[in-house]
Design a protein around this motif. Structure first.
Motif, PDB file in Angstrom:
ATOM      1  N   SER A  57      -4.582   2.383   5.990  1.00  0.00           N
ATOM      2  CA  SER A  57      -3.828   0.862   5.804  1.00  0.00           C
ATOM      3  C   SER A  57      -5.136  -0.048   6.247  1.00  0.00           C
ATOM      4  CB  SER A  57      -2.959   0.583   6.914  1.00  0.00           C
ATOM      5  OG  SER A  57      -3.331   0.478   7.984  1.00  0.00           O
ATOM      6  N   LEU A  58      -6.023   0.209   6.902  1.00  0.00           N
ATOM      7  CA  LEU A  58      -7.155  -0.712   7.196  1.00  0.00           C
ATOM      8  C   LEU A  58      -7.943  -0.805   5.718  1.00  0.00           C
ATOM      9  CD1 LEU A  58      -9.017  -2.263   8.887  1.00  0.00           C
ATOM     10  CD2 LEU A  58     -10.086  -0.265   9.662  1.00  0.00           C
ATOM     11  N   TYR A  59      -8.031   0.528   5.139  1.00  0.00           N
ATOM     12  CA  TYR A  59      -8.600   0.447   3.826  1.00  0.00           C
ATOM     13  C   TYR A  59      -8.075  -0.234   2.793  1.00  0.00           C
ATOM     14  CZ  TYR A  59      -9.644   2.085  -0.891  1.00  0.00           C
ATOM     15  OH  TYR A  59     -10.015   2.245  -2.296  1.00  0.00           O
ATOM     16  N   LEU A  60      -6.428  -0.188   2.724  1.00  0.00           N
ATOM     17  CA  LEU A  60      -5.836  -0.936   1.888  1.00  0.00           C
ATOM     18  C   LEU A  60      -5.776  -2.640   2.256  1.00  0.00           C
ATOM     19  CD1 LEU A  60      -2.454   1.111   1.570  1.00  0.00           C
ATOM     20  CD2 LEU A  60      -4.482   1.171  -0.009  1.00  0.00           C
ATOM     21  N   SER A  61      -6.071  -2.713   3.580  1.00  0.00           N
ATOM     22  CA  SER A  61      -6.005  -4.255   3.694  1.00  0.00           C
ATOM     23  C   SER A  61      -7.208  -4.994   3.045  1.00  0.00           C
ATOM     24  CB  SER A  61      -6.132  -4.507   5.287  1.00  0.00           C
ATOM     25  OG  SER A  61      -7.574  -4.126   5.630  1.00  0.00           O
ATOM     26  N   LEU A  62      -8.300  -4.107   2.729  1.00  0.00           N
ATOM     27  CA  LEU A  62      -9.429  -4.868   1.876  1.00  0.00           C
ATOM     28  C   LEU A  62      -9.348  -4.644   0.325  1.00  0.00           C
ATOM     29  CD1 LEU A  62     -12.164  -3.403   4.581  1.00  0.00           C
ATOM     30  CD2 LEU A  62     -11.109  -5.505   4.322  1.00  0.00           C
ATOM     31  N   THR A  63      -8.102  -4.307  -0.160  1.00  0.00           N
ATOM     32  CA  THR A  63      -7.952  -3.949  -1.679  1.00  0.00           C
ATOM     33  C   THR A  63      -6.848  -4.790  -2.258  1.00  0.00           C
ATOM     34  OG1 THR A  63      -6.410  -2.290  -1.315  1.00  0.00           O
ATOM     35  CG2 THR A  63      -8.846  -1.708  -1.148  1.00  0.00           C
ATOM     36  N   LYS A  64      -6.556  -4.906  -3.344  1.00  0.00           N
ATOM     37  CA  LYS A  64      -5.518  -5.328  -3.918  1.00  0.00           C
ATOM     38  C   LYS A  64      -4.583  -4.255  -4.556  1.00  0.00           C
ATOM     39  CE  LYS A  64      -3.961  -8.509  -7.730  1.00  0.00           C
ATOM     40  NZ  LYS A  64      -4.388  -9.459  -8.889  1.00  0.00           N
ATOM     41  N   PHE A  65      -3.439  -4.084  -3.833  1.00  0.00           N
ATOM     42  CA  PHE A  65      -2.950  -2.748  -4.330  1.00  0.00           C
ATOM     43  C   PHE A  65      -1.372  -3.163  -4.349  1.00  0.00           C
ATOM     44  CE2 PHE A  65      -1.002   1.036  -2.235  1.00  0.00           C
ATOM     45  CZ  PHE A  65      -0.949   1.939  -3.641  1.00  0.00           C
ATOM     46  N   ASN A  66      -0.726  -2.594  -5.479  1.00  0.00           N
ATOM     47  CA  ASN A  66       0.792  -2.983  -5.539  1.00  0.00           C
ATOM     48  C   ASN A  66       1.771  -1.699  -5.841  1.00  0.00           C
ATOM     49  OD1 ASN A  66      -0.266  -1.951  -7.990  1.00  0.00           O
ATOM     50  ND2 ASN A  66       0.471  -3.580  -9.323  1.00  0.00           N
ATOM     51  N   LEU A  67       1.142  -0.634  -5.310  1.00  0.00           N
ATOM     52  CA  LEU A  67       1.810   0.434  -5.303  1.00  0.00           C
ATOM     53  C   LEU A  67       1.876   1.255  -6.464  1.00  0.00           C
ATOM     54  CD1 LEU A  67       4.952  -0.373  -2.807  1.00  0.00           C
ATOM     55  CD2 LEU A  67       2.838   0.765  -2.294  1.00  0.00           C
ATOM     56  N   LEU A  68       1.801   0.493  -7.662  1.00  0.00           N
ATOM     57  CA  LEU A  68       1.982   1.188  -8.915  1.00  0.00           C
ATOM     58  C   LEU A  68       0.508   1.432  -9.471  1.00  0.00           C
ATOM     59  CD1 LEU A  68       4.526  -1.097 -10.334  1.00  0.00           C
ATOM     60  CD2 LEU A  68       4.873   1.040  -9.326  1.00  0.00           C
ATOM     61  N   THR A  69      -0.733   0.837  -9.333  1.00  0.00           N
ATOM     62  CA  THR A  69      -1.993   1.036  -9.904  1.00  0.00           C
ATOM     63  C   THR A  69      -2.834   1.332  -8.670  1.00  0.00           C
ATOM     64  OG1 THR A  69      -2.522  -1.457  -9.725  1.00  0.00           O
ATOM     65  CG2 THR A  69      -1.661  -0.442 -11.829  1.00  0.00           C
ATOM     66  N   ALA A  70      -4.023   1.897  -9.222  1.00  0.00           N
ATOM     67  CA  ALA A  70      -4.794   2.284  -8.066  1.00  0.00           C
ATOM     68  C   ALA A  70      -5.446   1.176  -7.287  1.00  0.00           C
ATOM     69  CB  ALA A  70      -6.213   2.854  -8.918  1.00  0.00           C
ATOM     70  N   ARG A  81      -6.723 -15.409   2.781  1.00  0.00           N
ATOM     71  CA  ARG A  81      -5.569 -15.893   2.185  1.00  0.00           C
ATOM     72  C   ARG A  81      -4.688 -16.201   3.087  1.00  0.00           C
ATOM     73  NH1 ARG A  81      -3.323 -11.980  -2.046  1.00  0.00           N
ATOM     74  NH2 ARG A  81      -1.616 -13.555  -1.751  1.00  0.00           N
ATOM     75  N   LEU A  82      -4.674 -15.297   4.354  1.00  0.00           N
ATOM     76  CA  LEU A  82      -3.455 -15.729   5.252  1.00  0.00           C
ATOM     77  C   LEU A  82      -3.315 -17.050   5.833  1.00  0.00           C
ATOM     78  CD1 LEU A  82      -3.948 -12.465   7.505  1.00  0.00           C
ATOM     79  CD2 LEU A  82      -2.210 -12.642   5.731  1.00  0.00           C
ATOM     80  N   PHE A  83      -4.553 -17.590   6.063  1.00  0.00           N
ATOM     81  CA  PHE A  83      -4.429 -19.042   6.648  1.00  0.00           C
ATOM     82  C   PHE A  83      -4.269 -20.254   5.593  1.00  0.00           C
ATOM     83  CE2 PHE A  83      -6.519 -15.927   9.354  1.00  0.00           C
ATOM     84  CZ  PHE A  83      -5.817 -16.019  10.608  1.00  0.00           C
ATOM     85  N   SER A  84      -3.948 -19.799   4.448  1.00  0.00           N
ATOM     86  CA  SER A  84      -3.728 -20.717   3.409  1.00  0.00           C
ATOM     87  C   SER A  84      -2.282 -20.472   3.011  1.00  0.00           C
ATOM     88  CB  SER A  84      -4.701 -20.637   2.435  1.00  0.00           C
ATOM     89  OG  SER A  84      -4.714 -19.383   1.789  1.00  0.00           O
ATOM     90  N   VAL A 293      -3.414  -7.843  11.638  1.00  0.00           N
ATOM     91  CA  VAL A 293      -3.713  -9.042  12.248  1.00  0.00           C
ATOM     92  C   VAL A 293      -2.683  -8.813  13.473  1.00  0.00           C
ATOM     93  CG1 VAL A 293      -3.258 -11.484  12.296  1.00  0.00           C
ATOM     94  CG2 VAL A 293      -4.407 -10.377  10.384  1.00  0.00           C
ATOM     95  N   LEU A 294      -1.316  -8.513  13.251  1.00  0.00           N
ATOM     96  CA  LEU A 294      -0.363  -8.145  14.193  1.00  0.00           C
ATOM     97  C   LEU A 294      -0.827  -7.396  15.167  1.00  0.00           C
ATOM     98  CD1 LEU A 294       2.482  -8.792  15.251  1.00  0.00           C
ATOM     99  CD2 LEU A 294       3.265  -6.953  13.744  1.00  0.00           C
ATOM    100  N   PHE A 295      -1.607  -6.242  14.765  1.00  0.00           N
ATOM    101  CA  PHE A 295      -2.096  -5.256  15.943  1.00  0.00           C
ATOM    102  C   PHE A 295      -3.188  -5.982  16.557  1.00  0.00           C
ATOM    103  CE2 PHE A 295      -5.429  -2.105  16.845  1.00  0.00           C
ATOM    104  CZ  PHE A 295      -4.502  -1.223  17.512  1.00  0.00           C
ATOM    105  N   ALA A 296      -3.862  -6.574  16.239  1.00  0.00           N
ATOM    106  CA  ALA A 296      -4.688  -7.624  17.093  1.00  0.00           C
ATOM    107  C   ALA A 296      -4.052  -8.557  18.011  1.00  0.00           C
ATOM    108  CB  ALA A 296      -5.812  -8.262  16.160  1.00  0.00           C
ATOM    109  N   VAL A 297      -3.245  -9.363  17.304  1.00  0.00           N
ATOM    110  CA  VAL A 297      -2.481 -10.004  18.339  1.00  0.00           C
ATOM    111  C   VAL A 297      -1.801  -9.449  19.576  1.00  0.00           C
ATOM    112  CG1 VAL A 297      -0.626 -11.674  18.510  1.00  0.00           C
ATOM    113  CG2 VAL A 297      -2.366 -11.906  16.349  1.00  0.00           C
ATOM    114  N   ILE A 298      -1.029  -8.513  19.195  1.00  0.00           N
ATOM    115  CA  ILE A 298      -0.402  -7.418  20.157  1.00  0.00           C
ATOM    116  C   ILE A 298      -1.638  -6.991  21.190  1.00  0.00           C
ATOM    117  CG2 ILE A 298       0.852  -5.488  20.673  1.00  0.00           C
ATOM    118  CD1 ILE A 298       2.391  -5.909  18.110  1.00  0.00           C
TER     119      ILE A 298
END
Length: 317
Positions: A57-70, A81-84, A293-298
């Motif tokens: 999941s850490l790797y996926l957080s650095l990617t664009k992934f829609n579950l259908l394509t690589a 993007r989170l803070f905008s 981010v949630l993991f870090a906040v907790i």
């Protein structure tokens, strides 16, 4: 064999004192293998269902992934993007409001009931089971649906208020009140911290209370000067546990808001928005970034609790 003056001489046999350490080492090795064998199911589960998915999941957080394509590598773009994202910022506000209101309410109710039950009531087991039952049910879909029916426009709350001629509000549909229904649901399920407090109260030394009674101390003085300081380790434990659980709350917000976080995003908890992004909008990379981010906040909240514990948590010597 060794050679001395051209004569072959057999090496002396290994004596019993020399063989004993070898046997002990082999026996210890067998015990270690048995221990690892018993731990194997847990270790497999730890790596297969926790550590490996976390790293992925850490790797996926650095990617664009829609579950259908690589997955496509995009670096830290998801995090920037989170803070905008206005809905993301709204989910943070809603979640923090939920945490800072529901956790103190639950702990206060749990401590109050535990103190009452500790006063030697008859049928203590019955009352203890009764108060624990809501926690046993958990924040399940069935409980959330029941809670939604209770606070709906035609629910039990408004029917009760109608008996006194009071026009009840639309508790679920009004953004001013929707969040507070979730807070009340969390406060209602105080059974687990109550049992922990009750167990702690049973272990408190009675001689301190006898001395306080001789000195003429009142109930409030005894509670705040003796009971609460001695219970501080249990308060700390429940505080950490319930804060983590509050940040992870999902089912009540999903059911009560029909999975949308409404009205007007007033119940858009962080985990609900994470679900909407990951499985609603198929933005799994973005959702993975939210999860980290949630993991870090907790982790930050937990670290602050442990840092502050030395100032107010009193452990008996």
């Amino acid at each position: 064999m060794s050679e001395n003056s051209g004569t072959a001489v057999l090496d002396p046999p290994v004596t019993e004192p020399q063989a004993a350490p070898v046997r002990r080492k082999r026996k210890r090795h067998k015990h270690n293998l048995a221990g690892y064998g018993f731990l194997a199911p847990w270790l497999i589960g730890l790596f297969a269902f926790t550590l490996i998915p976390m790293v992925y999941s850490l790797y996926l957080s650095l990617t664009k992934f829609n579950l259908l394509t690589a997955p496509q590598w995009i670096g830290v773009e998801n995090y920037t993007r989170l803070f905008s994202d206005e809905r993301y910022l709204q989910s943070i506000k809603v979640t923090l409001l939920y945490v800072v209101t529901s956790v103190p309410l639950k702990l206060a109710a749990a401590l109050l009931v535990a103190v009452a039950l500790n006063r030697g009531l008859k049928a203590l087991g019955f009352y203890r089971a009764t108060f624990y039952l809501p926690s046993l049910l958990g924040a399940s879909v069935a409980v959330s649906v029941m809670w939604r029916q209770i606070f709906s426009r035609d629910g039990l709350v408004n029917q009760f208020l109608g008996l006194f001629g009071i026009q009840g509000a639309d508790w679920i549909g009004d953004p001013r009140y929707a969040m507070w229904t979730l807070v009340l649901l969390s406060g209602w399920q105080f059974g687990t911290p109550m049992l922990i407090f009750l167990a702690g109260l049973k272990q408190l030394p009675q001689d301190l209370y006898e001395a306080a009674a001789i000195d003429g101390a009142g109930r409030f003085t005894v509670f705040f000067k003796i009971t609460l300081p001695l219970l501080s380790p249990m308060v700390f434990f429940n505080l950490v546990l319930e804060t983590i659980n509050a940040f992870q709350t999902f089912t009540p917000a999903y059911v009560i808001s029909n999975g949308l976080g409404g009205p007007i995003d007033s119940t858009l908890l962080y985990t609900l928005y994470l679900y909407l992004k990951g499985f609603g909008s198929m933005q799994m990379g973005y959702a993975s970034a939210m999860a980290w981010v949630l993991f870090a906040v907790i982790g930050l909240f937990t670290a602050v609790y442990f840092w502050s514990a030395r100032r107010w948590v009193n452990y008996a010597d």
